[in-house]
Design a protein around this motif. Sequence first.
Motif, PDB file in Angstrom:
ATOM      1  N   CYS A 254       0.746  -1.110   0.054  1.00 42.62           N
ATOM      2  CA  CYS A 254      -0.114  -0.111   0.032  1.00 42.62           C
ATOM      3  C   CYS A 254       0.719   1.247   0.054  1.00 42.62           C
ATOM      4  CB  CYS A 254      -0.841  -0.178   1.138  1.00 42.62           C
ATOM      5  SG  CYS A 254      -1.846  -1.529   1.421  1.00 42.62           S
ATOM      6  N   SER A 256       1.498   5.448  -0.741  1.00 43.40           N
ATOM      7  CA  SER A 256       0.751   6.857  -0.468  1.00 43.40           C
ATOM      8  C   SER A 256       1.649   7.948  -0.997  1.00 43.40           C
ATOM      9  CB  SER A 256       0.330   7.072   1.001  1.00 43.40           C
ATOM     10  OG  SER A 256       1.610   7.421   1.555  1.00 43.40           O
ATOM     11  N   ILE A 325      -8.708  -0.770   0.463  1.00 41.94           N
ATOM     12  CA  ILE A 325      -7.538  -1.848   0.701  1.00 41.94           C
ATOM     13  C   ILE A 325      -8.163  -3.183   0.948  1.00 41.94           C
ATOM     14  CG2 ILE A 325      -5.355  -2.708   1.796  1.00 41.94           C
ATOM     15  CD1 ILE A 325      -4.741   0.481   2.290  1.00 41.94           C
ATOM     16  N   ILE A 337      -0.230  -8.025   3.261  1.00 43.53           N
ATOM     17  CA  ILE A 337      -0.533  -6.793   2.995  1.00 43.53           C
ATOM     18  C   ILE A 337       0.856  -6.018   3.763  1.00 43.53           C
ATOM     19  CG2 ILE A 337      -1.790  -4.676   3.660  1.00 43.53           C
ATOM     20  CD1 ILE A 337      -4.241  -6.288   3.071  1.00 43.53           C
ATOM     21  N   ILE A 339       2.325  -2.252   4.916  1.00 44.43           N
ATOM     22  CA  ILE A 339       1.924  -0.861   4.904  1.00 44.43           C
ATOM     23  C   ILE A 339       3.164  -0.296   5.897  1.00 44.43           C
ATOM     24  CG2 ILE A 339      -0.516  -1.338   4.886  1.00 44.43           C
ATOM     25  CD1 ILE A 339      -0.441  -0.820   8.074  1.00 44.43           C
TER      26      ILE A 339
END
Length: 377
Positions: A254, A256, A325, A337, A339
């Motif tokens: 993920c 950003s 997500i 996952i 992050i």
Amino acid sequence: MYNPKSDSSLPSDGLYGNPGGKRGKHKIFIGMAPGVGKTYKMLEEAHQLKAEGVDVVIGILETHGRRDTAERAKGLEIIPRLRVSHEGTVLEEMDTDGILGRSPQLVLIDELAHTNVPGLPHDKRYQDVEQILDAGIDVYSTVNIQHLESLNDIIARITGVVVRERIPDRLLDEADAVVLIDVTPETLEARLRDGKIYEQEKIQQSLANFFQRRNLIALRELALREVADTVEEEANNGELNGQSCNIHERVLVCVSTYPNSVQLLRRGARIANYMNAPLYVVFVADPDRFLTREESLHIETCENLCREFEGTFLRIDKQNVPQAIAQVADEYHITQIVIGESQQPAWKRLIKGSFTQKLMKRIHQQHIDLHIIATEK
């Protein structure tokens, strides 16, 4: 390894026999190479079913001189072969019309990828099988992994052999059961040396070519993966209580607009590489907010880096980031996952709750592992 639907303990009205004009059921025995025991296993199950009262016949059986296979066929009715004249030679083929006329509950058909003699109604044996299935007769068939159409180039690269007889991948997808007959390369080599696969004069040639150890290892891995994919797809198409069954690892990173996303992506790519897993990268954009030029360039850098790692980049427009997500994770059957640690001030996390907590709540039922990576502020 086998498809859950392939269990031979199923009642006779489950996999065998189709009253009311329904299409027959198809069970495929697949292996990494000749000699693993596909035909023997098929015959073994047929004897069990016959003992239970199932009307089973052999449509076509290719023993290749293997005594054990020929012995195992004894006691089962055999449909006589069709004799076909081609270019001055009389050849034998499966008698599809004979099978349809006999109309058993179950017919055994060896070598699904076989090419028929020119002049018959169908070019390929698998087309005969589809006709038999359409008539409501159940079919057991056998095939080796190298005959799958989508693997043709890979097989040629591994073995140096271009396989001419191929079947479409959809046959495995549409089959009611796919059973992998698996042995180790060492066991298969021993069978070959003992003369249980080919005649004595072909043994050394086979060991030096197709049956090289490295070939067998690669073919076995392909067979294991193919059946695992089929089982996973079957399980996910019939999800229980909204939960999916994920056999293969899949990593989702993920990213950003924070600069540390590049560092995070590299770490996620390493995790995917360790697990031999596909890499996915997601950026969730707020549809009500325009990115600055610097932020846009940063996301473009992430996308290009994802492409370098041979990953899949996903851009999702949604205000609720944890929800987006979680939806991506569900759609792509993600198992891991990745992050970064939260960039929010402590007071904001206390008042609104942390992003990590919100995401954990969303993915809790999906049994996904969450990696929180420390990155430079």
